[in-house]
Write a protein that holds these residues in place. Structure first.
Motif, mmCIF file in Angstrom:
data_model
loop_
_atom_site.group_PDB
_atom_site.id
_atom_site.type_symbol
_atom_site.label_atom_id
_atom_site.label_comp_id
_atom_site.label_asym_id
_atom_site.label_seq_id
_atom_site.Cartn_x
_atom_site.Cartn_y
_atom_site.Cartn_z
ATOM 1 N N VAL A 165 8.343 -16.451 0.019
ATOM 2 C CA VAL A 165 8.924 -15.112 -0.067
ATOM 3 C C VAL A 165 7.900 -14.220 -0.748
ATOM 4 C CG1 VAL A 165 10.774 -13.683 -1.028
ATOM 5 C CG2 VAL A 165 11.291 -15.980 -0.186
ATOM 6 N N VAL A 166 7.608 -13.071 -0.135
ATOM 7 C CA VAL A 166 6.668 -12.098 -0.686
ATOM 8 C C VAL A 166 7.427 -10.786 -0.883
ATOM 9 C CG1 VAL A 166 4.556 -10.765 -0.243
ATOM 10 C CG2 VAL A 166 4.664 -13.188 0.395
ATOM 11 N N GLN A 167 7.340 -10.255 -2.095
ATOM 12 C CA GLN A 167 8.032 -9.010 -2.431
ATOM 13 C C GLN A 167 7.302 -7.793 -1.863
ATOM 14 O OE1 GLN A 167 11.279 -10.387 -3.949
ATOM 15 N NE2 GLN A 167 10.978 -8.251 -4.359
ATOM 16 N N THR A 186 10.354 -8.954 1.554
ATOM 17 C CA THR A 186 11.582 -8.268 1.170
ATOM 18 C C THR A 186 11.370 -7.346 -0.016
ATOM 19 O OG1 THR A 186 13.891 -8.556 0.537
ATOM 20 C CG2 THR A 186 12.334 -10.195 -0.289
ATOM 21 N N ALA A 187 12.124 -6.267 -0.030
ATOM 22 C CA ALA A 187 12.110 -5.337 -1.162
ATOM 23 C C ALA A 187 13.234 -5.664 -2.131
ATOM 24 C CB ALA A 187 12.253 -3.905 -0.661
ATOM 25 N N ILE A 188 14.097 -6.595 -1.754
ATOM 26 C CA ILE A 188 15.254 -6.935 -2.570
ATOM 27 C C ILE A 188 14.860 -7.951 -3.636
ATOM 28 C CG2 ILE A 188 17.535 -8.006 -2.547
ATOM 29 C CD1 ILE A 188 17.872 -6.957 0.291
ATOM 30 N N ASP A 189 15.311 -7.704 -4.860
ATOM 31 C CA ASP A 189 15.106 -8.653 -5.952
ATOM 32 C C ASP A 189 16.125 -9.768 -5.773
ATOM 33 O OD1 ASP A 189 14.424 -9.895 -8.344
ATOM 34 O OD2 ASP A 189 15.840 -8.674 -9.476
ATOM 35 N N HIS A 190 15.643 -10.980 -5.531
ATOM 36 C CA HIS A 190 16.557 -12.079 -5.235
ATOM 37 C C HIS A 190 16.849 -12.941 -6.441
ATOM 38 C CE1 HIS A 190 17.025 -11.327 -1.052
ATOM 39 N NE2 HIS A 190 15.746 -11.068 -0.995
ATOM 40 N N ASP A 245 10.649 -9.669 7.928
ATOM 41 C CA ASP A 245 11.456 -8.937 6.958
ATOM 42 C C ASP A 245 12.777 -9.676 6.770
ATOM 43 O OD1 ASP A 245 12.348 -6.941 5.255
ATOM 44 O OD2 ASP A 245 12.687 -5.469 6.833
ATOM 45 N N LEU A 246 13.335 -9.603 5.577
ATOM 46 C CA LEU A 246 14.624 -10.247 5.326
ATOM 47 C C LEU A 246 15.780 -9.398 5.816
ATOM 48 C CD1 LEU A 246 16.285 -12.559 4.127
ATOM 49 C CD2 LEU A 246 16.264 -11.325 1.953
ATOM 50 N N VAL A 247 15.784 -8.121 5.448
ATOM 51 C CA VAL A 247 16.903 -7.241 5.779
ATOM 52 C C VAL A 247 16.564 -6.459 7.040
ATOM 53 C CG1 VAL A 247 18.375 -5.361 4.972
ATOM 54 C CG2 VAL A 247 17.531 -7.066 3.346
ATOM 55 N N MET A 248 17.302 -6.783 8.119
ATOM 56 C CA MET A 248 17.104 -6.108 9.404
ATOM 57 C C MET A 248 18.460 -5.882 10.035
ATOM 58 S SD MET A 248 13.923 -8.284 11.054
ATOM 59 C CE MET A 248 14.742 -9.878 10.968
ATOM 60 N N PRO A 249 18.548 -4.910 10.947
ATOM 61 C CA PRO A 249 19.813 -4.743 11.672
ATOM 62 C C PRO A 249 20.075 -5.973 12.544
ATOM 63 C CG PRO A 249 18.140 -3.182 12.455
ATOM 64 C CD PRO A 249 17.535 -3.960 11.330
ATOM 65 N N GLY A 250 21.327 -6.273 12.772
ATOM 66 C CA GLY A 250 21.662 -7.470 13.547
ATOM 67 C C GLY A 250 21.529 -8.691 12.658
ATOM 68 N N ALA A 277 -3.784 -8.657 -0.907
ATOM 69 C CA ALA A 277 -4.457 -9.865 -1.410
ATOM 70 C C ALA A 277 -3.455 -11.008 -1.587
ATOM 71 C CB ALA A 277 -5.159 -9.564 -2.736
ATOM 72 N N GLN A 278 -2.262 -10.694 -2.079
ATOM 73 C CA GLN A 278 -1.229 -11.718 -2.261
ATOM 74 C C GLN A 278 -0.786 -12.287 -0.915
ATOM 75 O OE1 GLN A 278 2.540 -10.314 -3.740
ATOM 76 N NE2 GLN A 278 3.292 -12.381 -4.141
ATOM 77 N N LEU A 279 -0.622 -11.419 0.088
ATOM 78 C CA LEU A 279 -0.215 -11.880 1.414
ATOM 79 C C LEU A 279 -1.292 -12.778 2.019
ATOM 80 C CD1 LEU A 279 1.844 -11.857 3.713
ATOM 81 C CD2 LEU A 279 0.719 -9.792 4.586
ATOM 82 N N LEU A 280 -2.549 -12.380 1.902
ATOM 83 C CA LEU A 280 -3.636 -13.206 2.441
ATOM 84 C C LEU A 280 -3.718 -14.556 1.737
ATOM 85 C CD1 LEU A 280 -6.468 -10.577 2.969
ATOM 86 C CD2 LEU A 280 -5.004 -11.638 4.706
ATOM 87 N N GLU A 281 -3.509 -14.562 0.432
ATOM 88 C CA GLU A 281 -3.509 -15.818 -0.324
ATOM 89 C C GLU A 281 -2.378 -16.729 0.148
ATOM 90 O OE1 GLU A 281 -2.473 -16.948 -4.844
ATOM 91 O OE2 GLU A 281 -4.095 -15.480 -4.623
ATOM 92 N N CYS A 282 -1.225 -16.141 0.378
ATOM 93 C CA CYS A 282 -0.065 -16.895 0.859
ATOM 94 C C CYS A 282 -0.342 -17.482 2.249
ATOM 95 C CB CYS A 282 1.145 -15.966 0.882
ATOM 96 S SG CYS A 282 2.699 -16.777 1.183
#
Length: 133
Positions: A108-110, A88-92, A55-60, A116-121
Motif C-alpha cells: 500500500v502506497v499513500q 490511496t489517500a485514505i489513512d487506513h 487506486d483503492l477508492v474508485m466508482p463501482g 522515489a517511494q513508488l519506484l523503490e516499492c
C-alpha cells in the motif's frame, strides 16, 4: 536498475492516471491504463502483466475487491499472478489494511505519491533478491 515492465495502472482520476502513466513510461515501462475496476478486470483477463498499480477508492468495485477478483482470475488459469500495489489517500487503520492484504494486495502506497517511494516499492516487488543486495 531499469528493467522494462508491463504495468496495469488503474486510477479513476484522469489527471492522476495521466501523470502516473507519463512517469512510469519515462522510467521505461509499458503502461496499460484503466479507469475503474471493471475495465481493469477486462484488460487483466486478456493480458499478462508484471505489476498492477491500482487506486483503492474508485466508482463501482473498489481496488481491494478488484484485486481479489484478479487473484481469482489468475488462480483459475495458471496461478501465476503479478504483485499488486494499492495507492490511496485514505489513512487506513489495521482492520482496513487487513482486508486489503487479504484481497491479495502486496503493498500500500499513500497519496500523494512520492515517486522515489513508488519506484523503490516496484523494485522490491519485481527485482530478484540477489539484484537488490
Amino acid at each position: 536498475m531499469n528493467i522494462t515492465r508491463t504495468i496495469l495502472l488503474v486510477e479513476d482520476d484522469v489527471i492522476n492516471r495521466v501523470a502516473l502513466c507519463r512517469f512510469l513510461s519515462k522510467q521505461g515501462h509499458v503502461v496499460h491504463p484503466a479507469k475503474d475496476g471493471d475495465e481493469a478486470l477486462e484488460v487483466y483477463a486478456k493480458n499478462k502483466f508484471d505489476l498492477v498499480i491500482m487506486d483503492l477508492v474508485m466508482p463501482g468495485i473498489d481496488g481491494a475487491e478488484t484485486a481479489r477478483k484478479m487473484r481469482f482470475i489468475s488462480n483459475s488459469t495458471d496461478g501465476d499472478y503479478p504483485p499488486i500495489i494499492i495507492i490511496t489517500a485514505i489513512d487506513h487503520r489495521a482492520q482496513n489494511l487487513e482486508k486489503i492484504f487479504r484481497a491479495g494486495v502486496d503493498r500500500v502506497v499513500q497519496k500523494p505519491i512520492e515517486h522515489a517511494q513508488l519506484l523503490e516499492c516496484i523494485d522490491e516487488l519485481l527485482l530478484p533478491k540477489s539484484a537488490t543486495k
